[in-house]
Scaffold this active site. Sequence first.
Site, PDB file in Angstrom:
ATOM      1  N   HIS A 232       0.806  -1.221   0.000  1.00  0.00           N
ATOM      2  CA  HIS A 232       0.000   0.000   0.000  1.00  0.00           C
ATOM      3  C   HIS A 232       0.836   1.267   0.000  1.00  0.00           C
ATOM      4  O   HIS A 232       0.282   2.364  -0.140  1.00  0.00           O
ATOM      5  CB  HIS A 232      -0.971  -0.019   1.186  1.00  0.00           C
ATOM      6  CG  HIS A 232      -2.184  -0.863   0.927  1.00  0.00           C
ATOM      7  ND1 HIS A 232      -2.135  -2.236   0.880  1.00  0.00           N
ATOM      8  CD2 HIS A 232      -3.471  -0.525   0.649  1.00  0.00           C
ATOM      9  CE1 HIS A 232      -3.336  -2.707   0.608  1.00  0.00           C
ATOM     10  NE2 HIS A 232      -4.156  -1.694   0.463  1.00  0.00           N
ATOM     11  N   SER A 256      -7.535   0.644  -1.759  1.00  0.00           N
ATOM     12  CA  SER A 256      -6.892  -0.211  -0.764  1.00  0.00           C
ATOM     13  C   SER A 256      -7.724  -1.467  -0.568  1.00  0.00           C
ATOM     14  O   SER A 256      -8.912  -1.507  -0.876  1.00  0.00           O
ATOM     15  CB  SER A 256      -6.758   0.527   0.570  1.00  0.00           C
ATOM     16  OG  SER A 256      -7.966   0.460   1.315  1.00  0.00           O
ATOM     17  N   ASP A 257      -7.082  -2.496  -0.026  1.00  0.00           N
ATOM     18  CA  ASP A 257      -7.843  -3.657   0.427  1.00  0.00           C
ATOM     19  C   ASP A 257      -8.424  -3.329   1.804  1.00  0.00           C
ATOM     20  O   ASP A 257      -8.022  -2.371   2.464  1.00  0.00           O
ATOM     21  CB  ASP A 257      -6.962  -4.900   0.472  1.00  0.00           C
ATOM     22  CG  ASP A 257      -7.759  -6.179   0.217  1.00  0.00           C
ATOM     23  OD1 ASP A 257      -8.978  -6.186   0.477  1.00  0.00           O
ATOM     24  OD2 ASP A 257      -7.173  -7.172  -0.246  1.00  0.00           O
ATOM     25  N   ALA A 258      -9.390  -4.131   2.224  1.00  0.00           N
ATOM     26  CA  ALA A 258     -10.138  -3.828   3.438  1.00  0.00           C
ATOM     27  C   ALA A 258      -9.230  -3.781   4.662  1.00  0.00           C
ATOM     28  O   ALA A 258      -8.503  -4.743   4.944  1.00  0.00           O
ATOM     29  CB  ALA A 258     -11.243  -4.859   3.643  1.00  0.00           C
TER      30      ALA A 258
END
Length: 957
Positions: A232, A256-258
């Site tokens: 990230h 972004s991912d969770a």
Amino acid sequence: MSSLSASATDRPPFRDPSLPLRQRVDDLLERLTPDERIAMLHQYAPAVPRLGVGSFRTGSEALHGVSWLGAATVFPQAVGLGATWDEELVRQVAEATSVELRAFHDHRPAVIAPDRAPISLQAWAPVLNLLRDPRWGRNEEGYSEDPEHTARLGEAFCRGLSGDHPTYLRAAPVLKHFLAYNNEDDRCVTSSGLRPRVLHEYDLAAFRPVVASGAATGAMAAYNLVNGRPCHVSPLIATELRRWAEPTGHELFVVSDAEAPSNLVDPERYFDDHAVSHATALKAGIDSFTDSGEDGERPIGRLREALERGLIDQDDVDLAVRRQLEIRFRLGEFDPDLDPYAGTGPEVIDCAEHRALARHAATESVVLLKNDGLLPLDPAATRRVAVVGPLADTLCEDWYSGTLPYRVTVADGLAARLAAHGGEVIRVDDSDRITLRSRTTGELLCKTPFDVVDWGRGVVTLRAADTGRHLSLKDDASLAADRELLKTWEIHETFRLEQAGDGDIRLRSVLTGRYATVDPTDGRVTVTAETADAAEHWHRELLRDGVAEARAAAESADAAIVVLGNHPMINGRETEDRSGIELPERQEELLRTVAAVRPDTALVVMSSYPFAVDRAEEHLPAVVWTSHGGQETGHALAAALLGYAEPAGRLPQTWYRGDDPLPERLDYDIIKAGWTYQYHRAAPLYPFGHGLSYTDFTYRDLRLSQASVAQDGTVDVTVTVADTGTRPGSEVVQLYVRALDARYDAPLRRLADFREVRLAPGESRELTFRLPAERLAHWDVATDAFTVDPGAYEIAVARSAAHPVLTAPLTVTGPAPAPRVVVGRRTLTGDFDDHADSTLVDATRTSGDAVTPTDPARPATLLFRAADLSGAVRVEVETAREGGGPRAARLEIHAGERLLAELDVPVTGGPYTWTAVETGLVAPVAGVHDLRLTLHGDFRVAAFRFGTSAWAGGTSA
């Protein structure tokens, strides 16, 4: 999703569809206040009523059908779609998925936070992560272990999602997960070590063509780290992803991912401060923060703090918002009257056309792994078929599948086909039926017998015999047999039946590790005991022996179909890798028992990943594989097993043998570790690209348009394929390339192209593949670029990576590679040709790589081949060392076996505090040598440079 419209006379420029997209985005952005802009950086972007701008959320799951929104058409898992090798079919599946997503968006409220925003038209699919390790818990989500294969199917899926309108998108595809994400255990804190060749030739190669084609509109960063730095905050988002997209005229919208933004502080501890971590992520290219669920106050508060502290500025915020707005314009939000996809009605969800497509996709994904003549079964002669196994009469949903609108099991499909010929199916799921009676109260657990299904590794599920519902652990630690479907983030329905030592058993929850206990006063059962000693003892009575029942069914049948495999939510799923590739012991026992009494037994493996079915390959006449194929699985398999359809699938990944010691799961260096068909030297059980047919194909007349080609040239490869059997069939013609006598560690073979061809009996077809010489390239670590070396290559037309049918030599002409320049040039230590006992790490928190010994007690070695040392008299090395430690830190540099220099590494105070250490060479050196750096101790080295004289500054050794 459409934002409120305004009349033509007073509409602002952003409402004017005749204006260029960029001008409309600029106009809307300028009208938003700074607070409105920063609020849009969360997954749930709030509405701006004063401008008539609606709310927006990122992300709907759409991997193989619309997920999590209710009943929708469910297609085969992505790995099953990968087995089709059919780009047009994959495009059609994605098109159907996006059509249904449009219908959900227009006609259904969101399941989560319906008051916050409508269902998103941004589709979080496809997954382009490569299937390097078959033990990966999310193996089902990827297409293939090969980047060429993955990229082509990924691009097809993106085009199907987005539609073909020049202005508007039907859905906005987002590529997952950037980058090198192929393990679940500790995924948020593990680092994928990518040397430059693996980075460019393998992991980036799956994403690069899809982004460069313009088919993708966005990407999602991965949970893991790469070379010690969280994805990230990776500079690769800007230097690779966004650079590839520039020629398309559109920027990527990166999400972004969770909860990954919060992970940067805890558990990764990469930053100490959330404001700093969020600011770094935004600057790295994260445009939308999927964090804290639907409540954006926390992540947006952190970004506001970052803005106030000067860690980011308004331009950083605006850039991210601009990318979001562009997607929203392209999705038709601001032009509802012009959006060609706006009229999609709810009747398209699970419509007849999509059901037919689901059946076709499931059928095309079936792979015939072995056949000694048993298949196809003759339905007129095989009147009674035993269909047995834990997956014989059930279908499973995986985490990213939609809700099955109906279920056609293998037993259902075969029964329907055989009934037309007066035949029948005997169904046996092989579960044992038992009772569990409390020794304390004498009462049956939940007052019912249970059917026990063993999924391996000691993990079982228990279904109530009277209702078929699963025993489930409740939030208050009680037990109830009330769950119909296993599909929750935490699985509460898996248990262990542990021996108590006196013939009784203990019941233990896999989720909590606690044991069932019984209150002697009221008989209440709770799963609260922390130790085995405190657990209740249960008397287990066997009411039905599932294996014995399967044996009896097989004895009474003309043939047996044994359906084994995995449940997608057990022993290998998101957050949990598999421990091995073997079938569960219970399933092996069932297979042996059935085959012993019914030699005409076919194994059907229904699974999310490969299994080591060595014994079946050796002893059974037929083996078939399918992924969890969705609602039409049973019809598809019945058609393939009975010969109504050809088994057209080909394996998208290697199936390794059970005794093959696979590389360490966190070793992402496919070259050194020997991963995938490209570098794995042991013979596989079934190779990449393998798949048999019911007909015969022959290849002939392989020829190249020229025997040699320039480094920037192109050669045409032509071959004739003929169906020489008695049935129509489908063949996947695979084109592989191989460098001969390479100066680098070249792949054993590498897929360069493929094409599916369908032929009638006696038909032949000439196929021509255009092969640019760039397909022969490797990443040259000496020049930091792709290079096609002159020399000899082999072109192979093959049925699989291990089965070349015809080969032809090809010579590439051009100047020979020059030696590596190391004098007067900064050489990155990560650009090694070979290495041992070393780990790639981050040079700083924002950019650059370095190398450190994997274990400070063991020296690490880096090899740089063919380095020109002419004129070198000194060397300068960039090092960082956090503390003194118990061991001395030093670096040795050899040319061949000759010591050139030895440097003591000083303490710099931190892993990101760098200094340049220099020393003179032991003796002058000239010519080209293999250069070897040996690192002793706990320190990092980022680069080195040889010089013809001393430099100013630095630290002398």
